[in-house]
Design a protein around this motif. Sequence first.
Motif: not given
Length: 765
Positions: A57-63
């Motif tokens: 899971l990626v935390a620093l996303t564009f969202r």
Amino acid sequence: MDKKKECEISQEKLEIEDNGLEKALKCDTLSLKEADPENSTIEAVRLVVPLTDDPTLVALTFRFWVLSFFFAAIASIVNQYYYFRTSRGGFPLYFVNLTSYVLGVALAKILPRGNITIGRHSMSLNPGPFNIKEHALIGIAVSTASNTAYAIDIITAMDLFLKHRMGAVGAIVLIITTQCLGYGMAGVLRKYLVNPAEMVWWSNLVHVVFYNAIHNTDEFKTKKMVRGWSYMKFFWVVCGCTFLYEFIPQFMAPLLLFFDWVCWLNPYNKDFWAMFSSMAGGGVGIMSLSFDWTVIGGYTLWLPVSTQLNQFSGIFLSYWIIVPIIWMKNILGARTFGRPLTPRLFHSDGEPFDITPYLNDDFSLNNDKYNASTPVTMTPMYALVFMYSFIALTGCITHILCFHGADIWKTWKQSRNSADEDIHVKMMKDYPEVLQIWYAAFYVVMAGLSCMVCEVYGLQLPWWGLLVGLAMGWILAFPICAMTAIAGTGPGVNVISELVCGFMFPGKPLANMTFKCYAYMATWQCKELLSDLKLGVYMKIPSRSMFAAQLWGTVIGGVFNYVTMILIINAKREYLDGTKDDPNGLWTGLGAQIMWGSSLIYGALGPQRMFSPKGNYHFIYWGLLIGAIIPIVQWSLSKKFPKIKWSLFNITIFAGGMSAFPGGLIVGLVPSFIVFLVWQVWLFRYHKNVWSKYTFILSASLDTGAALTGLAIFLFLSGGVSPKLSFVFPSWIANYYLPDGSNAPYLGVNRCGAFNNTWTGGVDE
């Protein structure tokens, strides 16, 4: 049948039996638990923090970048807006968490799957479903931005009362440095105040349950609430009911907010009013009730039993025993000042003291004028608050050293031995750590910029004075943060910083404000950031993503705080500086006035006058010795009588309860204590399974519903959006007032106190 055998059978029948998949999942869970039975040593953490993680899971996303900027900007603007309003409001973090979840899920459905490239860096616009880590990181970024920067008080006071506006660059540097110095301190202290399991940081457990419930993680899918409801259905039902109910005490029936029923036995007696009225009446509030959940608070459901017992005991001793004795015996002329609880200063005859006539043009004290007047005095209770704060501060230091020093020393020696680490810290080894040198370099840069802004922008505080304030923050940060992590609460350093600077730089109010801001905020921000780091450990958020999110939120919050402040001052200056009264009663400069008045008291008058050995209030310094000695005595007794848990009595938290005023008026002690007894004592002891299932999600839903009610009332019923949307609920028995707006013949909505000082008893002849 043996559970392992049952699992094997259910796996063989997986394609035949309808419930085979469920049994197989249970088998997998059982196998995992047997393979790795290690868990946290803290029971509450074991009950609510999952032992699972998905490193993909990626935390620093564009969202994250889009939603965190949007909500951080709104939160900083709205809270800065509230700072200048008479009706206090807030931008609830739970509202942010709920709304960001809805928007995050929507963005995951509508955003394209392509990448966005900036230089050598590329990021997916839509990496997949909106995940729990990016959701938690949005909340952390917004929380760092939402609190109004303390430095705003300095800038506003200078602008309103000195007619001097700092340049935009200097002001923003002042804001950012005061907010960011805590980062370097938190980075250095994280091994000792985040990694050990004993450093729980209790308030984070509520957020852990909330995020896991709303994302329906594997740990929460099988948990069912009353009537078979899911966690989120339970949350929404309780939140909605609380939202509707809170309109009664907060808007329709304010009598239920200050239910001072004892006063009704003799409402025109001044002694009854002084002892039994609460916030609306200006008294002590003995036996006062409140039916507003914002007064009771969700923390009563989960804050450690020893912590709450210490707090309640301190409040009871101070406000139900000591203050009544002082008032009835007229000790230090308590009755002269009109009410037992007030932070105002007075002349010896009881007339309110105004410092303005005694100041020079540069706002320093004119000694000749002051010496020719009557001495300044204060209520005995206000003086006692300073003593209690000293007891809490030194007590915190010696309590941590005596009862937790050995464990902290052990943690330091074991910091390089991963075998002794908490299970959740071990799970974080999958992610690269923020290097210690990053934090150190960041701190040095912020300290250098702080020295620059003090020297260049005329804040009266020389660089060496600033370094004293920063050193003070370093010395006090460790015990204060450790106390907060272990017990859920800790003392502040605002009083001690004011006094120290008052002795160092007498007659310099700007220096006093600046010194206090840097010393206090370095410690406070360090505490807040350490708490966020612990939440990151519980939620398994990569450390470097956490660092970026915290810094991102701080910068956004500081910039929008400043811009909002300038716009409001330009539009409402005459209302904020007291030149004119706002005809609608919506705008106030009270926050800046308090900060400025405090700087005049400690900076202009100085502690040498207020607390001199020849005066009435020199006893406050005994608090330093009392707080330092009591934990040492407890520790000595614990060695002689080891079966008694002496450490459960915490003089810091006890003294914090004694000094609840003026930071928080004494309202709702009785209902809070009742909720505590029912939930924390009876339910935890006899129905621990119910306590573990409901406590944190119930606290989150009750607090969210009550906060949303306050926000809705402020925006749509109290003129928050527009003065046209300002409504007064019709007068009735629980909201009684006359056509002229007064509450005659009673003083306030709580029915305590005679109108226009027309008392029938309890008044000195």
